[in-house]
Design an enzyme around this catalytic site. Structure first.
Site, PDB file in Angstrom:
ATOM      1  N   GLY A 249      -2.406 -26.386   6.725  1.00  0.00           N
ATOM      2  CA  GLY A 249      -3.615 -27.193   6.889  1.00  0.00           C
ATOM      3  C   GLY A 249      -3.626 -28.487   6.099  1.00  0.00           C
ATOM      4  O   GLY A 249      -4.624 -29.214   6.123  1.00  0.00           O
ATOM      5  N   THR A 250      -2.519 -28.807   5.434  1.00  0.00           N
ATOM      6  CA  THR A 250      -2.497 -30.077   4.678  1.00  0.00           C
ATOM      7  C   THR A 250      -2.725 -31.276   5.602  1.00  0.00           C
ATOM      8  O   THR A 250      -3.423 -32.215   5.242  1.00  0.00           O
ATOM      9  CB  THR A 250      -1.139 -30.274   3.967  1.00  0.00           C
ATOM     10  OG1 THR A 250      -0.100 -29.934   4.874  1.00  0.00           O
ATOM     11  CG2 THR A 250      -1.021 -29.438   2.713  1.00  0.00           C
ATOM     12  N   GLY A 251      -2.118 -31.206   6.789  1.00  0.00           N
ATOM     13  CA  GLY A 251      -2.216 -32.342   7.719  1.00  0.00           C
ATOM     14  C   GLY A 251      -3.645 -32.541   8.200  1.00  0.00           C
ATOM     15  O   GLY A 251      -4.172 -33.670   8.196  1.00  0.00           O
ATOM     16  N   CYS A 252      -4.292 -31.433   8.604  1.00  0.00           N
ATOM     17  CA  CYS A 252      -5.671 -31.517   9.097  1.00  0.00           C
ATOM     18  C   CYS A 252      -6.577 -32.027   7.983  1.00  0.00           C
ATOM     19  O   CYS A 252      -7.474 -32.862   8.201  1.00  0.00           O
ATOM     20  CB  CYS A 252      -6.180 -30.144   9.537  1.00  0.00           C
ATOM     21  SG  CYS A 252      -5.105 -29.361  10.739  1.00  0.00           S
TER      22      CYS A 252
ATOM     23  N   LYS B 226       3.657 -38.816   7.760  1.00  0.00           N
ATOM     24  CA  LYS B 226       3.556 -37.892   6.617  1.00  0.00           C
ATOM     25  C   LYS B 226       4.905 -37.248   6.336  1.00  0.00           C
ATOM     26  O   LYS B 226       5.568 -36.772   7.243  1.00  0.00           O
ATOM     27  CB  LYS B 226       2.537 -36.789   6.933  1.00  0.00           C
ATOM     28  CG  LYS B 226       1.141 -37.316   7.178  1.00  0.00           C
ATOM     29  CD  LYS B 226       0.218 -36.206   7.642  1.00  0.00           C
ATOM     30  CE  LYS B 226       0.592 -35.663   9.002  1.00  0.00           C
ATOM     31  NZ  LYS B 226      -0.412 -34.746   9.560  1.00  0.00           N
TER      32      LYS B 226
ATOM     33  N   THR C  32       0.401 -24.275   1.915  1.00  0.00           N
ATOM     34  CA  THR C  32       0.314 -25.643   2.435  1.00  0.00           C
ATOM     35  C   THR C  32      -0.197 -25.692   3.869  1.00  0.00           C
ATOM     36  O   THR C  32      -0.161 -26.741   4.501  1.00  0.00           O
ATOM     37  CB  THR C  32       1.693 -26.330   2.397  1.00  0.00           C
ATOM     38  OG1 THR C  32       2.603 -25.519   3.157  1.00  0.00           O
ATOM     39  CG2 THR C  32       2.210 -26.493   0.985  1.00  0.00           C
TER      40      THR C  32
HETATM   41  N1  LIG Z   1       3.929 -29.267  -1.312  1.00  0.00           N
HETATM   42  C1  LIG Z   1       3.241 -30.403  -1.238  1.00  0.00           C
HETATM   43  N2  LIG Z   1       2.832 -31.042  -2.369  1.00  0.00           N
HETATM   44  C2  LIG Z   1       2.111 -32.187  -2.303  1.00  0.00           C
HETATM   45  N3  LIG Z   1       1.773 -32.772  -1.149  1.00  0.00           N
HETATM   46  C3  LIG Z   1       2.160 -32.185   0.006  1.00  0.00           C
HETATM   47  C4  LIG Z   1       2.909 -30.980   0.035  1.00  0.00           C
HETATM   48  N4  LIG Z   1       3.136 -30.639   1.337  1.00  0.00           N
HETATM   49  C5  LIG Z   1       2.533 -31.586   2.086  1.00  0.00           C
HETATM   50  N5  LIG Z   1       1.967 -32.539   1.300  1.00  0.00           N
HETATM   51  C6  LIG Z   1       1.177 -33.698   1.727  1.00  0.00           C
HETATM   52  O1  LIG Z   1       0.186 -33.205   2.602  1.00  0.00           O
HETATM   53  C7  LIG Z   1      -0.088 -34.142   3.632  1.00  0.00           C
HETATM   54  C8  LIG Z   1       0.158 -33.502   5.001  1.00  0.00           C
HETATM   55  O2  LIG Z   1       1.535 -33.587   5.268  1.00  0.00           O
HETATM   56  P1  LIG Z   1       2.400 -32.590   6.144  1.00  0.00           P
HETATM   57  O3  LIG Z   1       3.677 -33.289   6.423  1.00  0.00           O
HETATM   58  O4  LIG Z   1       2.461 -31.265   5.471  1.00  0.00           O
HETATM   59  O5  LIG Z   1       1.478 -32.497   7.441  1.00  0.00           O
HETATM   60  P2  LIG Z   1       1.462 -31.459   8.610  1.00  0.00           P
HETATM   61  O6  LIG Z   1       2.822 -30.915   8.879  1.00  0.00           O
HETATM   62  O7  LIG Z   1       0.763 -32.110   9.723  1.00  0.00           O
HETATM   63  O8  LIG Z   1       0.551 -30.291   8.014  1.00  0.00           O
HETATM   64  P3  LIG Z   1      -0.057 -29.024   8.807  1.00  0.00           P
HETATM   65  O9  LIG Z   1       0.546 -27.822   8.174  1.00  0.00           O
HETATM   66  O10 LIG Z   1      -1.513 -29.081   8.595  1.00  0.00           O
HETATM   67  O11 LIG Z   1       0.285 -29.220  10.231  1.00  0.00           O
HETATM   68  C9  LIG Z   1       0.833 -35.324   3.333  1.00  0.00           C
HETATM   69  O12 LIG Z   1       0.122 -36.248   2.552  1.00  0.00           O
HETATM   70  C10 LIG Z   1       1.955 -34.704   2.545  1.00  0.00           C
HETATM   71  O13 LIG Z   1       2.634 -35.645   1.753  1.00  0.00           O
HETATM   72  C1  LIG Z   2      -5.879 -25.051  15.434  1.00  0.00           C
HETATM   73  C2  LIG Z   2      -4.818 -25.721  14.649  1.00  0.00           C
HETATM   74  N1  LIG Z   2      -4.851 -27.064  14.542  1.00  0.00           N
HETATM   75  C3  LIG Z   2      -3.899 -27.703  13.834  1.00  0.00           C
HETATM   76  C4  LIG Z   2      -2.879 -27.003  13.223  1.00  0.00           C
HETATM   77  C5  LIG Z   2      -1.798 -27.749  12.472  1.00  0.00           C
HETATM   78  O1  LIG Z   2      -1.704 -27.384  11.205  1.00  0.00           O
HETATM   79  C6  LIG Z   2      -2.879 -25.599  13.350  1.00  0.00           C
HETATM   80  N2  LIG Z   2      -1.922 -24.836  12.782  1.00  0.00           N
HETATM   81  N3  LIG Z   2      -3.854 -25.002  14.059  1.00  0.00           N
HETATM   82 MG   LIG Z   3      -0.092 -31.258  11.287  1.00  0.00          MG
END
Ligand SMILES: Nc1ncnc2c1ncn2[C@@H]1O[C@H](COP(=O)(O)OP(=O)(O)OP(=O)(O)O)[C@@H](O)[C@H]1O
Ligand SMILES: Cc1ncc(CO)c(N)n1
Ligand SMILES: [Mg+2]
Length: 596
Positions: A314-317, A279, A312
């Site tokens: 929680g986007t990854g989860c 990602k 943003t």
């Molecule tokens: N500002 C944004 N606009 C559009 N898409 C985004 C944006 N930020 C993240 N994404 C998308 O969201 C998804 C999660 O990516 P990201 O790299 O943010 O994950 P992460 O760091 O694991 O997130 P988390 O904050 O949950 O840990 C990917 O598909 C990424 O391209």
């Molecule tokens: C509990 C938990 N899981 C995953 C993430 C990653 O976003 C977070 N910040 N907190």
């Molecule tokens: Mg993440």
């Protein structure tokens, strides 16, 4: 029909399932990979459905499978339907005689992750994403975090034994289609999970290798890396690291470009997962949000515009849970990832301006779309008092646009607007509806669309008005949801009763007087109107040939649920709509004074 045979649930024998087709042909071992002993009929049915969705059966998803002694499982469309067979005939290969089709299995994701007290990420994000995608989500909690929009204040890891107990509770009783993992804070927990998955295999395993929160707090330290590489990743159908996590899995290589992401995806694929999604949410200097997907053969870049928002967290989860949810519904991996990416973009976009918390990274809101409906002002029967219905022919005749007509009616005091635009093409109608809606919202006047539920949905209008020959009101209600306004034209007490049963909010009754606006329309007169009003459980608006000269006579019928009059020509087939509306409003106010 395929039959699963030799599955004795309660015996001590190990579980061997053989597949036999209607011609008695047996299917050999590879079709039944490591099959554990089932603990119940539903567990066994689930195990068989796993084989169906992961093996050679995949191209033939509609094949019903019969599991002796008495459960048949058909994978249809999005869900497995279990047919509990009440009576089975002697001949194993014959069709069951009677089936109970009432049990519908919902797609189900189990998330094994940490709790986020701020509810932007972790377990809470997973539940919301699955719920929004129509998938059931069960939860095994690995850690409880004290977390908010400013960062992570504390982490309390759940003891390994208790993670194991939660896993057993869910997997043995309510087998999920897909397991999705998030925060796995210790090697012991990773190992426990892998052990459980061997005992209770699932259709797909989605691994989000959560390590560090965006605020920089460690959620799972480097000690878990070995168990990830050696045990969990080789079992995964997809792993979804962000840039930092991909780098950590590869021993710290720097990742700064899309080319770096591609090499990383390939190198992580070599560890064993079937697919990798690196990602790029945090890719420096990237205008788009680009993720790189590798399936072992081909690379795909998934791009979406970068939404400018602090929300943003929680986007990854959310992304990983949505992939899991789509897989649980039966999607192939590539389409599951595509849908998940689009979903994240959409949620980010419609929650980009929400303000929750004082920190620098806010949560997304998956259900905001639902809330905007809920927060709309509820329908008030008094809105029916002066009900203005536009007419395209009259607008054309007087050279005004739909929007101008609506503006003028509101200025004159109309309390609700219906767009009845029979001659306008769909594209133009939609644009006009959106423009009218803006004006109506400013003035707190509800906007309804006549007949066209597509236009009502697309414009997010407040509701629709339908006639007896349009789509049934209960179908409209199912499409529009619980909050939107539905009005139905009714000439008889029977119509009124049906509208009530179907979930309408009001009825329009007429034509009270003869009218040119509607051809072949039977006039019911004041008596007909009164009969409908007296029997109706819903508020009524009178319609048909009503204007300045006869509005008082209508309102003086004095039946309590007659709330107002709906008017077309008397407002819009005139030079100045505002003046006519104002005059009619005075007449109506006068009539209520007299009535009181
Ligand atoms: N500002 C944004 N606009 C559009 N898409 C985004 C944006 N930020 C993240 N994404 C998308 O969201 C998804 C999660 O990516 P990201 O790299 O943010 O994950 P992460 O760091 O694991 O997130 P988390 O904050 O949950 O840990 C990917 O598909 C990424 O391209
Ligand atoms: C509990 C938990 N899981 C995953 C993430 C990653 O976003 C977070 N910040 N907190
Ligand atoms: Mg993440």
């Amino acid at each position: 029909m395929l039959y699963a045979t030799n599955c004795r649930i309660s015996s001590e024998e190990s579980q061997v399932i053989r597949w036999v087709d209607s011609h008695g042909q047996k299917y050999p071992y590879p079709w039944t990979p490591h099959f554990p002993k089932a603990s119940s009929i539903s567990h066994m049915a689930h195990l068989c459905s796993q084989v169906l969705s992961t093996s050679f059966f995949t191209p033939k998803p509609q094949i019903p499978v019969l599991l002796s002694p008495g459960v048949a499982c058909i994978k249809s469309f999005h869900q497995y339907r279990f047919l509990h067979i009440k009576a089975m005939q002697e001949d194993k290969f014959s069709t069951p005689t009677s089936c109970d089709e009432s049990k519908v299995r919902v797609p189900h994701v189990l998330t094994v992750a940490g709790s986020d007290s701020g509810a932007g990420a972790g377990i809470q994000a997973d539940i919301k994403a699955c719920a929004a995608r129509g998938v059931y989500c069960s939860t095994v909690i690995t850690a409880v975090t004290a977390q908010n929009t400013a960062g992570v204040q504390g982490v309390n890891v759940v003891p390994e034994d208790f993670v194991a107990e939660q896993l057993r509770s869910v997997l043995s009783d309510m087998p999920p289609n897909v397991v999705k993992t998030g925060m796995l804070p210790s090697t012991g927990i990773v190992k426990t999970l892998c052990q459980s998955l061997k005992e209770f295999p699932v259709q797909a395993l989605v691994v989000d290798p959560v390590m560090v929160s965006t605020s920089g707090h460690t959620l799972a330290g480097p000690s878990i890396l070995d168990s990830f590489r050696e045990e969990l990743l080789p079992m995964a159908d997809i792993v979804t690291p962000n840039l930092k996590e991909a780098s950590a899995l590869l021993g710290g290589v720097p990742l700064e470009t899309i080319a770096d992401m591609r090499s990383a995806a390939k190198a992580i694929h070599d560890i064993g997962p079937r697919n990798v999604l690196v990602k790029g949410g945090d890719l420096p200097a990237s205008l788009d949000a680009v993720d790189v997907f590798y399936d072992g053969n081909d690379f795909y870049e998934f791009r979406s515009s970068r939404i400018m928002t602090p929300n943003t967290h929680g986007t990854g989860c959310t992304l990983a849970s949505t992939v899991a949810a789509e897989l649980a519904k039966g999607s192939q991996m590539l389409s599951a990832v595509k849908v998940a990416k689009r979903y994240v973009e959409a949620v980010l976009s419609y929650s980009k301006n929400i303000a929750i918390g004082g920190g620098c990274q806010g949560p997304m809101d998956h259900l905001l779309k639902l809330k905007s409906n809920v927060q709309r002002r509820p329908f008030d029967p008094c809105d029916l008092f002066l009900y203005a219905v536009t007419d395209s022919r009259m607008n054309k005749k007087w050279g005004r646009s739909i929007v101008d007509a609506v503006k003028a009616a509101i200025e004159g005091g109309a309390s609700i607007i219906q767009l009845r635009e029979k001659e306008v093409e769909t594209g133009g109608f939609l644009e006009a509806a959106k423009a009218c809606l803006k004006i109506c919202r400013v003035h707190g006047v509800p906007l309804l669309i006549n007949d066209r539920i597509d236009v009502a949905l697309a414009s997010d209008a407040d509701g629709i008005h339908i006639g007896q020959s349009d789509m049934p009101a209960h179908v409209a209600r199912a499409l529009l949801g619980p909050d939107k306004i539905i009005g139905v034209s009714c000439k008889t007490p029977e119509h009124a009763q049906q509208a009530w049963i179907d979930g309408a909010d009001y009825i329009g009754s007429g034509g009270v007087y003869p009218t040119n606006t509607k051809e072949n329309n039977k006039t019911i007169g004041l008596d007909g109107l009164k009969t409908v009003c007296v029997s109706s459980k819903l508020p009524v608006v009178a319609i048909g040939g009503i204007g300045m000269s006869n509005a008082q006579a209508v309102m003086r019928l004095g039946v309590p649920n007659l709330k107002g009059v709906a008017v077309v020509s008397a407002l819009f087939d005139r030079e100045c709509v505002t003046t006519e509306t104002r005059k009619l409003l005075e007449v109506l106010k006068e009539s209520t004074k007299i009535a009181n």
